[in-house]
Design an enzyme around this catalytic site. Sequence first.
Site, PDB file in Angstrom:
ATOM      1  N   GLY A  49      -3.898  17.011  24.347  1.00  0.00           N
ATOM      2  CA  GLY A  49      -3.912  18.477  24.344  1.00  0.00           C
ATOM      3  C   GLY A  49      -5.276  19.144  24.366  1.00  0.00           C
ATOM      4  O   GLY A  49      -5.401  20.264  24.854  1.00  0.00           O
ATOM      5  N   ASP A 104      -6.381  20.693  19.822  1.00  0.00           N
ATOM      6  CA  ASP A 104      -5.827  21.850  20.526  1.00  0.00           C
ATOM      7  C   ASP A 104      -5.171  22.837  19.563  1.00  0.00           C
ATOM      8  O   ASP A 104      -5.415  24.032  19.618  1.00  0.00           O
ATOM      9  CB  ASP A 104      -4.828  21.409  21.616  1.00  0.00           C
ATOM     10  CG  ASP A 104      -3.738  20.474  21.091  1.00  0.00           C
ATOM     11  OD1 ASP A 104      -3.798  20.050  19.915  1.00  0.00           O
ATOM     12  OD2 ASP A 104      -2.824  20.147  21.870  1.00  0.00           O
ATOM     13  N   ASP A 107      -0.390  22.827  13.956  1.00  0.00           N
ATOM     14  CA  ASP A 107       0.948  23.385  13.802  1.00  0.00           C
ATOM     15  C   ASP A 107       1.402  23.102  12.364  1.00  0.00           C
ATOM     16  O   ASP A 107       1.054  23.841  11.459  1.00  0.00           O
ATOM     17  CB  ASP A 107       1.843  22.746  14.866  1.00  0.00           C
ATOM     18  CG  ASP A 107       3.242  23.300  14.896  1.00  0.00           C
ATOM     19  OD1 ASP A 107       3.402  24.511  14.709  1.00  0.00           O
ATOM     20  OD2 ASP A 107       4.198  22.526  15.121  1.00  0.00           O
TER      21      ASP A 107
HETATM   22  P1  IMP Z   1       0.929  19.129  13.950  1.00  0.00           P
HETATM   23  O1  IMP Z   1       2.321  19.656  13.689  1.00  0.00           O
HETATM   24  O2  IMP Z   1      -0.112  20.048  13.350  1.00  0.00           O
HETATM   25  O3  IMP Z   1       0.787  17.709  13.479  1.00  0.00           O
HETATM   26  O4  IMP Z   1       0.727  19.174  15.529  1.00  0.00           O
HETATM   27  C1  IMP Z   1       0.782  18.019  16.300  1.00  0.00           C
HETATM   28  C2  IMP Z   1       0.625  18.256  17.766  1.00  0.00           C
HETATM   29  O5  IMP Z   1       1.808  18.883  18.252  1.00  0.00           O
HETATM   30  C3  IMP Z   1      -0.502  19.135  18.242  1.00  0.00           C
HETATM   31  O6  IMP Z   1      -1.740  18.484  18.320  1.00  0.00           O
HETATM   32  C4  IMP Z   1       0.019  19.521  19.627  1.00  0.00           C
HETATM   33  O7  IMP Z   1      -0.318  18.508  20.561  1.00  0.00           O
HETATM   34  C5  IMP Z   1       1.515  19.592  19.419  1.00  0.00           C
HETATM   35  N1  IMP Z   1       1.957  21.004  19.286  1.00  0.00           N
HETATM   36  C6  IMP Z   1       2.172  21.694  18.146  1.00  0.00           C
HETATM   37  N2  IMP Z   1       2.565  22.967  18.405  1.00  0.00           N
HETATM   38  C7  IMP Z   1       2.584  23.078  19.753  1.00  0.00           C
HETATM   39  C8  IMP Z   1       2.894  24.184  20.652  1.00  0.00           C
HETATM   40  O8  IMP Z   1       3.221  25.319  20.273  1.00  0.00           O
HETATM   41  N3  IMP Z   1       2.799  23.892  21.988  1.00  0.00           N
HETATM   42  C9  IMP Z   1       2.437  22.674  22.470  1.00  0.00           C
HETATM   43  N4  IMP Z   1       2.129  21.635  21.670  1.00  0.00           N
HETATM   44  C10 IMP Z   1       2.199  21.833  20.322  1.00  0.00           C
HETATM   45 MG    MG Z   2      -2.737  17.522  20.086  1.00  0.00          MG
END
Ligand code: IMP
Ligand code: MG
Length: 181
Positions: A49, A104, A107
């Site tokens: 990403g 990137d 979330d």
């Molecule tokens: P986490 O939930 O913070 O562990 O996010 C993990 C990964 O999920 C991020 O690095 C992104 O690659 C992907 N991701 C989370 N939210 C989005 C979104 O809204 N669009 C696209 N990819 C996302």
């Molecule tokens: Mg990512």
Amino acid sequence: MSALVTLFDKTFEPFLPESLIQEKIKELAEEINKDYAGKKPLFIAILNGSFMFAADLFKAINIEAEICFIKLASYKGAKSTGNVITAIGLDNDINNRHVIILEDIIDTGKTLSQFLPQLEHQQPSSLKIAVLLHKPDATIHPVHIDYCCFSIPNRFVLGYGLDYDGFGRNLKEIYQLKESE
Ligand code: IMP
Ligand code: MG
């Protein structure tokens, strides 16, 4: 800015224009140029990403710096401790280095909160996080974010490196899942 984008079953609407993304990244790069002058930082960009964010940010870095790219893979641990995160491609020695992670989006925060302790274990001189996007309302695993371009609502986003099921990464702007979806 372009109109709606449809991918598979979902429709996305324009959210962050290219010019604003570029402006914020330049501001962030200027901050890093100041904070890290003489420190020869090592940027670690997390694939897939962050590839566009990393490229545009790194072009605006004018101090001595290195960059490498890693992929985080998650697999089921042998015990019932949930998934284990492992880094693929981290060949650089980060001991005694000033490290800046490029991601990137934060979330839930799960990925980074699991991965950061592994890096800290190697005792870098410092470890900071720079993200393009943060969804504070979705973050349940707290991660200390040092540099952030945009705090955004808890709604799925697409483009500028971010995908929906593998597609949409090539969009120059960032789109948001349409309100009615
Ligand atoms: P986490 O939930 O913070 O562990 O996010 C993990 C990964 O999920 C991020 O690095 C992104 O690659 C992907 N991701 C989370 N939210 C989005 C979104 O809204 N669009 C696209 N990819 C996302
Ligand atoms: Mg990512």
